[in-house]
Design a protein around this motif. Structure first.
Motif, PDB file in Angstrom:
ATOM      1  N   VAL A  13       0.836  -1.200   0.000  1.00  0.00           N
ATOM      2  CA  VAL A  13       0.000   0.000   0.000  1.00  0.00           C
ATOM      3  C   VAL A  13       0.873   1.253   0.000  1.00  0.00           C
ATOM      4  O   VAL A  13       0.634   2.198  -0.756  1.00  0.00           O
ATOM      5  N   LEU A  14       1.918   1.232   0.837  1.00  0.00           N
ATOM      6  CA  LEU A  14       2.828   2.371   0.867  1.00  0.00           C
ATOM      7  C   LEU A  14       3.512   2.575  -0.477  1.00  0.00           C
ATOM      8  O   LEU A  14       3.553   3.701  -1.002  1.00  0.00           O
ATOM      9  N   ALA A  15       4.043   1.507  -1.037  1.00  0.00           N
ATOM     10  CA  ALA A  15       4.784   1.638  -2.292  1.00  0.00           C
ATOM     11  C   ALA A  15       3.876   2.151  -3.409  1.00  0.00           C
ATOM     12  O   ALA A  15       4.306   2.957  -4.236  1.00  0.00           O
ATOM     13  N   ASP A  16       2.621   1.698  -3.431  1.00  0.00           N
ATOM     14  CA  ASP A  16       1.679   2.201  -4.433  1.00  0.00           C
ATOM     15  C   ASP A  16       1.465   3.694  -4.266  1.00  0.00           C
ATOM     16  O   ASP A  16       1.448   4.444  -5.250  1.00  0.00           O
ATOM     17  N   ALA A  17       1.280   4.121  -3.025  1.00  0.00           N
ATOM     18  CA  ALA A  17       1.034   5.542  -2.775  1.00  0.00           C
ATOM     19  C   ALA A  17       2.258   6.372  -3.163  1.00  0.00           C
ATOM     20  O   ALA A  17       2.131   7.436  -3.786  1.00  0.00           O
TER      21      ALA A  17
ATOM     22  N   LEU B  11      11.958   1.460  -2.955  1.00  0.00           N
ATOM     23  CA  LEU B  11      10.755   0.990  -2.284  1.00  0.00           C
ATOM     24  C   LEU B  11       9.872   0.187  -3.239  1.00  0.00           C
ATOM     25  O   LEU B  11       9.340  -0.874  -2.875  1.00  0.00           O
ATOM     26  N   ALA B  12       9.715   0.684  -4.455  1.00  0.00           N
ATOM     27  CA  ALA B  12       8.883  -0.007  -5.438  1.00  0.00           C
ATOM     28  C   ALA B  12       9.461  -1.379  -5.766  1.00  0.00           C
ATOM     29  O   ALA B  12       8.724  -2.372  -5.858  1.00  0.00           O
ATOM     30  N   VAL B  13      10.766  -1.443  -5.929  1.00  0.00           N
ATOM     31  CA  VAL B  13      11.417  -2.716  -6.250  1.00  0.00           C
ATOM     32  C   VAL B  13      11.227  -3.697  -5.096  1.00  0.00           C
ATOM     33  O   VAL B  13      10.895  -4.866  -5.297  1.00  0.00           O
ATOM     34  N   ALA B 130       8.065   4.228  10.169  1.00  0.00           N
ATOM     35  CA  ALA B 130       8.357   4.882   8.891  1.00  0.00           C
ATOM     36  C   ALA B 130       7.232   4.640   7.891  1.00  0.00           C
ATOM     37  O   ALA B 130       6.834   5.545   7.160  1.00  0.00           O
ATOM     38  N   ILE B 131       6.710   3.417   7.874  1.00  0.00           N
ATOM     39  CA  ILE B 131       5.647   3.106   6.917  1.00  0.00           C
ATOM     40  C   ILE B 131       4.452   4.030   7.139  1.00  0.00           C
ATOM     41  O   ILE B 131       3.912   4.610   6.191  1.00  0.00           O
ATOM     42  N   ALA B 138       2.837  10.602   1.552  1.00  0.00           N
ATOM     43  CA  ALA B 138       2.534  10.235   0.167  1.00  0.00           C
ATOM     44  C   ALA B 138       1.109  10.649  -0.189  1.00  0.00           C
ATOM     45  O   ALA B 138       0.837  11.126  -1.292  1.00  0.00           O
ATOM     46  N   ARG B 139       0.219  10.487   0.773  1.00  0.00           N
ATOM     47  CA  ARG B 139      -1.173  10.895   0.553  1.00  0.00           C
ATOM     48  C   ARG B 139      -1.260  12.382   0.269  1.00  0.00           C
ATOM     49  O   ARG B 139      -2.010  12.820  -0.608  1.00  0.00           O
ATOM     50  N   LEU B 140      -0.499  13.166   1.009  1.00  0.00           N
ATOM     51  CA  LEU B 140      -0.495  14.611   0.776  1.00  0.00           C
ATOM     52  C   LEU B 140      -0.008  14.925  -0.636  1.00  0.00           C
ATOM     53  O   LEU B 140      -0.588  15.766  -1.334  1.00  0.00           O
TER      54      LEU B 140
END
Lengths: 145, 145
Positions: A13-17, B11-13, B130-131, B138-140
């Motif tokens: 969820v974090l990585a998507d955001a 993070l994505a990887v 951290a998450i 990220a939401r912001l």
DNA sequence: TATTGTTATACTCTATAACTATA
DNA sequence: TATAGTTATAGAGTATAACAATA
């Protein structure tokens, strides 16, 4: 088992955001896909062959091939034959490609900085190490199938 | 800018690798998609309406609708009309659905434990905090577009 | 008129493999 | 015979919106 507390779920969820937050600086404004952005970033340091881009990006050869085709059509990148091996191609950003990267990169880095500003030094270092360690273990599990 | 060191890329990887590692326990063996797995996990605690599943999973109403249709066809889930609001549906796992979840969950949790075993306590807690903090930021950024 | 959930459609991504041209 | 990269194709996933039933 609570999905909200399940680490792989929280990470996904974090990585998507975070991905969407970063894509915001290149996708709508500059019509780049994530793969195109990655190829651009890989090549901004200098020309390299397709195979090297693959090694630098976790993209596979098809993803690179398609991203390169679109970047070339947009005039952001050139493909030359590699004199050492004429099956291979040397990929090189054009001036326009470098200019585009120079417009986007500061925005992406500003967003990265904004994200990491939420963490104190200890958290940042722990996160850094954790990413490497977790990735190694995830690789082991992936091989297990 | 070095892609390898760019936090959102790393993070994505990582998240992709972890997702694949977890999917390994439900996708091939039990032919579940990630969305179906999430709906299963959301409902194992008890019946709830479609709208509540959306709130518990980050899936949208279409993703839930499709996942539910497939789970129902596989006999893993039932849909009943909600007596309080006849537009809504109450989703409930069947005995087969609960049994399937009970087979998969320990395997998924074992993989989660194997991943987190790579970290010491301080790293684990830092990662945890951290998450949450990063997700909020990220939401912001996402809202900013 | 607004909301819950479903269906339709078009679009993008992904995975597998066949293919061309070199080596 | 193997490798670098391209193209083809089918399947999965995603996004947008139209829709039926109910509120």
């Amino acid at each position: 088992m609570d999905l909200q507390q399940f680490f792989p779920y929280r990470l996904a969820v974090l990585a998507d955001a975070v991905s969407r937050a970063i894509a915001g600086v290149y996708s709508e404004r500059y019509d780049l896909s994530r793969d195109e952005w990655r190829v651009l970033a890989a090549l901004v340091g200098g020309a390299m062959r397709t195979a090297d881009v693959i090694g630098h990006t976790t993209l596979d050869k098809m993803q690179v091939s398609r991203a390169v085709a679109r970047l070339e059509a947009a005039g952001l990148l050139e493909r030359d034959a590699d004199p050492d091996d004429r099956r291979a191609r040397v990929l090189r950003l054009t001036a326009a490609g470098r200019a585009l990267f120079r417009r986007i990169a500061p925005l992406a880095q500003a967003r990265e900085a904004f994200l990491l500003d939420a963490l104190d030094d200890a958290e940042r270092h722990a996160l850094d190490r954790a990413i490497d360690k977790l990735r190694e273990r995830a690789r082991l599990l992936e091989r297990a199938g």
